[in-house]
Design an enzyme around this catalytic site. Structure first.
Site, short mmCIF file in Angstrom:
data_model
loop_
_atom_site.label_atom_id
_atom_site.label_comp_id
_atom_site.label_asym_id
_atom_site.label_seq_id
_atom_site.Cartn_x
_atom_site.Cartn_y
_atom_site.Cartn_z
N CYS A 108 0.78 -1.00 -0.38
CA CYS A 108 0.53 0.03 0.15
C CYS A 108 0.85 1.10 0.22
CB CYS A 108 -1.10 -0.40 1.15
SG CYS A 108 -2.16 -1.47 1.43
N HIS A 121 -3.64 7.37 1.99
CA HIS A 121 -3.24 6.05 1.75
C HIS A 121 -4.44 5.37 2.45
CE1 HIS A 121 -3.85 1.73 1.13
NE2 HIS A 121 -3.63 1.75 2.07
N ASN A 151 -10.06 0.12 -0.40
CA ASN A 151 -8.68 0.08 -0.74
C ASN A 151 -8.34 -1.00 -1.80
OD1 ASN A 151 -5.69 -0.17 -0.03
ND2 ASN A 151 -6.15 -1.43 1.80
O1 UT7 Z 1 -3.40 -1.33 3.35
C1 UT7 Z 1 -2.82 -1.75 4.08
C2 UT7 Z 1 -3.15 -1.88 5.13
N1 UT7 Z 1 -4.04 -1.98 5.95
C3 UT7 Z 1 -4.85 -1.33 6.96
O2 UT7 Z 1 -4.28 -0.42 7.37
C4 UT7 Z 1 -6.21 -2.30 7.40
C5 UT7 Z 1 -6.07 -2.48 9.06
N2 UT7 Z 1 -7.40 -3.55 10.12
C6 UT7 Z 1 -8.73 -2.42 9.82
O3 UT7 Z 1 -8.83 -1.52 8.82
C7 UT7 Z 1 -9.45 -3.24 10.69
O4 UT7 Z 1 -8.64 -3.78 11.80
C8 UT7 Z 1 -10.27 -4.07 10.16
C9 UT7 Z 1 -11.45 -3.28 9.13
C10 UT7 Z 1 -9.43 -5.67 9.21
C11 UT7 Z 1 -11.67 -4.60 11.07
O5 UT7 Z 1 -12.36 -4.19 12.21
P1 UT7 Z 1 -11.76 -4.23 13.68
O6 UT7 Z 1 -12.76 -3.21 14.00
O7 UT7 Z 1 -10.74 -4.02 13.65
O8 UT7 Z 1 -12.35 -5.58 13.42
P2 UT7 Z 1 -12.07 -6.69 14.31
O9 UT7 Z 1 -11.34 -8.04 13.65
O10 UT7 Z 1 -11.50 -6.12 16.06
O11 UT7 Z 1 -13.51 -7.50 14.79
C12 UT7 Z 1 -14.42 -7.14 15.71
C13 UT7 Z 1 -15.71 -7.83 15.64
C14 UT7 Z 1 -15.05 -9.36 15.85
O12 UT7 Z 1 -16.74 -9.83 16.58
P3 UT7 Z 1 -15.94 -10.37 18.00
O13 UT7 Z 1 -15.14 -10.95 17.95
O14 UT7 Z 1 -16.48 -8.54 19.14
O15 UT7 Z 1 -17.87 -11.22 18.46
C15 UT7 Z 1 -15.06 -9.98 14.77
O16 UT7 Z 1 -15.90 -11.23 14.31
O17 UT7 Z 1 -16.49 -7.49 14.59
C16 UT7 Z 1 -16.31 -8.44 13.64
N3 UT7 Z 1 -15.46 -8.75 12.19
C17 UT7 Z 1 -16.72 -9.12 11.66
N4 UT7 Z 1 -18.01 -8.67 11.48
C18 UT7 Z 1 -19.04 -8.26 10.59
C19 UT7 Z 1 -14.88 -9.11 11.67
N5 UT7 Z 1 -14.67 -9.07 10.67
C20 UT7 Z 1 -16.56 -8.51 10.13
C21 UT7 Z 1 -17.05 -8.05 9.16
N6 UT7 Z 1 -18.27 -8.51 9.45
N7 UT7 Z 1 -16.63 -8.47 7.63
#
Ligand code: UT7
Length: 334
Positions: free
Chosen positions: A121, A261, A291
Site C-alpha cells: 500500500c 492512503h 482499498n
Molecule cells: O492498506 C494496508 C494496511 N491495511 C490496513 O491498514 C487495515 C487495517 N485494519 C483494519 O482496517 C481493521 O482492522 C479491519 C477493518 C480489517 C477490521 O476492523 P476491526 O475493527 O479491527 O475489527 P476486529 O477484527 O477487531 O473485529 C471486531 C468484531 C469481531 O467480533 P467479536 O469478536 O467482537 O464478536 C469480528 O469477528 O467484528 C467482527 N468482524 C466482522 N463483523 C461483520 C470482523 N470482520 C467482520 C465483518 N463483518 N466483515
C-alpha cells in the site's frame, strides 16, 4: 548527459489520470457472500462499495493502461518521449516479467525502460520518491508512475476479514522537471520487515514455493491480521506525517490537503485529528473504491485534480504490507 555539470532539479507532477472498472461490488452484495452487513462495514471501515475488474483476460496492466489513457486524454503527451515507466503493484499480470514493461510497450513508450515496484500500500508513495529522484538527477525528463492493483485476483471471497476491504483500480501521474519551483519537497520513509507476516500472501515465493497443499490451505490469497496492522498504521502514518510537517514548518492551517492512503476511514480520521486538520482538507474516496492498494493515492489525485491550485501544499501519507510507510510533501505545480 554529463551529470557533473548538473545541479539537482526539482521534480513536479504535471498530469494525472485514473481508472476504475465499471462493475460495482456493494456492501449489500457482500452480505450475500459472507457473514457481514452494511452497517458493520460502513462503521468499521467507511467503505460502501468497491470496483471489480471482472472480465477474464484483463489484469493489472489493463487498469494501468486505462489510467494512462485517461492521463493522455487530458495532457498532450507523445508517449515515445517517456523515459521511464514504473508500475507500483502487488498484483503483477504474471510473475517474473515486469508488468511495467508490458504497459510501456502497449502505450507506445518505445524509448522507455520499465520496472515494477513492490511496497504494497506504500508502493505509489515510494514510487514518487523514486520518480522524483530520477528527475532530480537530470538523467530523465519524463517519468510515468502508475499505481495499479487488481486486488480481486488475490482476495478470498469467503474471508470476511479481507474481502470487504479491497477493490480494483489504477492511477497514473507524469513527473517532469519543475518549471516553476513547485514539486517534490521532502520525504520521510520507513519499513519494518519483522512484521511481514501480518499482511502477506504466504505461498508462491521462494520461502514457501507453490505446492498442492499451499493451494488447499488458501496460502495464495491475501491475509492480514487486521488489528495488528490497524494499530501500527494509526500511529506510524501520523508520526510520519507529523515529522514531515515539522521539518517543513507546516501545520493544520498552512497545509492545503492531506492525501492519505485509503485503508480504513478510522485510520485516516485518527491521522487527520493528530495533525489538527479540518475535514475539508482531508481527501477521501474510500467510500466508493475501498482499498485499491497502490492505486489509492493517484486515484485521489485524479478525483480531486480540479480542486488543486498551483502552489497548494499537499502532504501524502501511506502505510502498507512489509511493513512499509511514510509521508511526503509536494507542492502542486499546475
Ligand atoms: O492498506 C494496508 C494496511 N491495511 C490496513 O491498514 C487495515 C487495517 N485494519 C483494519 O482496517 C481493521 O482492522 C479491519 C477493518 C480489517 C477490521 O476492523 P476491526 O475493527 O479491527 O475489527 P476486529 O477484527 O477487531 O473485529 C471486531 C468484531 C469481531 O467480533 P467479536 O469478536 O467482537 O464478536 C469480528 O469477528 O467484528 C467482527 N468482524 C466482522 N463483523 C461483520 C470482523 N470482520 C467482520 C465483518 N463483518 N466483515
Amino acid at each position: 548527459m554529463n551529470l557533473k555539470d548538473k545541479k539537482l532539479l526539482k521534480a513536479a507532477i504535471t498530469a494525472v489520470g485514473g481508472y476504475v472498472p465499471d462493475t460495482i461490488l456493494s456492501n449489500e452484495d457482500l452480505e450475500k457472500m459472507v457473514d457481514t452487513n452494511d452497517a458493520w462495514i460502513t462503521s468499521r471501515t467507511g467503505i460502501k462499495e468497491r470496483r471489480i475488474l471482472k472480465e477474464p483476460g484483463k489484469a493489472t496492466s489493463y487498469l494501468a493502461i486505462q489510467a494512462v489513457n485517461d492521463l493522455i486524454s487530458k495532457k498532450n503527451l507523445d508517449t515515445s518521449t517517456i523515459d521511464l515507466v514504473i508500475v507500483a503493484t502487488i498484483t503483477p499480470d504474471i510473475h517474473v516479467a515486469a508488468t511495467a514493461a508490458y504497459v510501456a510497450s502497449t502505450i507506445g513508450a518505445v524509448n522507455a525502460f520499465a520496472y515494477d515496484l513492490n511496497a504494497a500500500c506504500s508502493g505509489f508513495l515510494y514510487g514518487m520518491s523514486t520518480a522524483a529522484s530520477h528527475i532530480s538527477s537530470g538523467r530523465y525528463k519524463k517519468i510515468l508512475l502508475i499505481g495499479a492493483d487488481k486486488m480481486s485476483s488475490i482476495v478470498d471471497y469467503t474471508d470476511r476479514d479481507t474481502c470487504i476491504i479491497f477493490g480494483d483500480g489504477g492511477g497514473a501521474v507524469l513527473f517532469e522537471p519543475s518549471t516553476n519551483d513547485y514539486g517534490w519537497e521532502d520525504e520521510y520513509f520507513r519499513s519494518n520487515g519483522t512484521e511481514r507476516m501480518s499482511l502477506r500472501i504466504k505461498a508462491g515465493g521462494s520461502l514457501h514455493p507453490t505446492t498442492k497443499d499451499s493451494f488447499a490451505q488458501g496460502d495464495h490469497n491475501i491475509y492480514q491480521d487486521g488489528k495488528a496492522v490497524f494499530k501500527y498504521a494509526v500511529s506510524e502514518m501520523a508520526n510520519a506525517a507529523e515529522e514531515i510537517m515539522k521539518r517543513n514548518a507546516l501545520d493544520g492551517n498552512t497545509i492545503d490537503y492531506l492525501v492519505p492512503h485509503q485503508a480504513n476511514k478510522r485510520i485516516v480520521d485518527a491521522t487527520s485529528k493528530r495533525l489538527n486538520l479540518n475535514q475539508e482538507k482531508v481527501l477521501m474516496n474510500i467510500e466508493r473504491y475501498g482499498n485499491t492498494t497502490a492505486a489509492t493515492l493517484p486515484l485521489l489525485l485524479n478525483d480531486y485534480e480540479s480542486k488543486f491550485k498551483k502552489g497548494d501544499k499537499l502532504i501524502f501519507a501511506a502505510f502498507g504490507g512489509g511493513f512499509t510507510w511514510g509521508a511526503a510533501h509536494l507542492t502542486w505545480a499546475y
